[in-house]
Enzyme design. Sequence first.
Site, PDB file in Angstrom:
ATOM      1  N   ALA A 141       0.809  -1.218   0.000  1.00  0.00           N
ATOM      2  CA  ALA A 141       0.000   0.000   0.000  1.00  0.00           C
ATOM      3  C   ALA A 141       0.844   1.270   0.000  1.00  0.00           C
ATOM      4  O   ALA A 141       0.339   2.358  -0.298  1.00  0.00           O
ATOM      5  CB  ALA A 141      -0.928  -0.002   1.217  1.00  0.00           C
ATOM      6  N   ASP A 192       4.167  -8.870 -10.458  1.00  0.00           N
ATOM      7  CA  ASP A 192       4.666  -9.289 -11.761  1.00  0.00           C
ATOM      8  C   ASP A 192       4.196  -8.323 -12.850  1.00  0.00           C
ATOM      9  O   ASP A 192       4.954  -7.988 -13.763  1.00  0.00           O
ATOM     10  CB  ASP A 192       4.187 -10.710 -12.071  1.00  0.00           C
ATOM     11  CG  ASP A 192       4.495 -11.677 -10.951  1.00  0.00           C
ATOM     12  OD1 ASP A 192       5.576 -11.552 -10.339  1.00  0.00           O
ATOM     13  OD2 ASP A 192       3.649 -12.543 -10.662  1.00  0.00           O
TER      14      ASP A 192
END
Length: 316
Positions: free
Chosen positions: A223, A252
């Site tokens: 976050a 990814d």
Amino acid sequence: MILTVTPNPSLDRTYEVPSLGRGAVLRATGDRVDPGGKGVNVSRAVAAAGVLTTAVLPLGGASGTLIAELLGAQGVDVTAVTVAGQTRSNISLVEPDGTLTKINAPGPELTAEESRLLLESVRTATGDPAWIAACGSLPRGLAPEWYADLVARAREAGAKVALDTSGPALTAALRAGPDLIKPNAAELAQAVGRPLATLGEVARAAQELRSRGAGAVLASLGADGQLLVSAEGTFHGTAPVAAVRSDVGAGDAALAGFLIAGGTGPGALASALAHGAAAVQLPGSAVPVPADLRPEAVRVTENPPPDLRLSAPAAP
């Protein structure tokens, strides 16, 4: 063209459940099957952006065959090394608030010959890649130095290497000099052996790994965004997320965004943030397409406040 290497790929089955209760019968409200593994996800996100990509990976059994078919349907060229063992299947259970429970199978044990063939396949894969992204855990049978060998061979051939792994495999590969590494906060804390609670501590840890061989460090901070530490400087960025649906493969997708944008500097960081933010708002390990991105919402700053505390401090 971006070439990816995934030594321990998987078939990822994701189920969305109303709640997770131990010992209960769970009825899924949604499900999907995706080819998985960090490098595989990078290739899928690269292909979704319209960029050429080749995925090099060991595949075995019915699940391996399905992975190759699914990747081909998504525009990913596959260079497969056939192995005797069955490619693993992983299961993810996602609750409405984005809480993820994941079960990762160990995967097959590769023989010495299969390991050699996998390294050779990276060398002989078609195309002239701008980057080689080597990603994920190593399967049984591959020593922690396997990535170091891959990085050294790629560097000798003049290719740039991005490495996304952790633990002994990351430590061993640093000596070979990867151009980029992409740890998360916990993996970075483990690599330097101390807790990280502020952006300044993350930046110092990244510089330590650069002094040990990494060209640049792209740290995923959940976050708290991402931090890039390279020869160009230290940059921090964030991207707003309305609601997290699944964070499987989000890192990814971020790496794919970084490499698509050239793999260096604040512009590439902004692309990584846009891709990662889009990915967490999609189901399972779905990868974002250009229409999902909100680059105008990304914020990148140089030399961020070092005393800015992480919302989730990382322990080694």
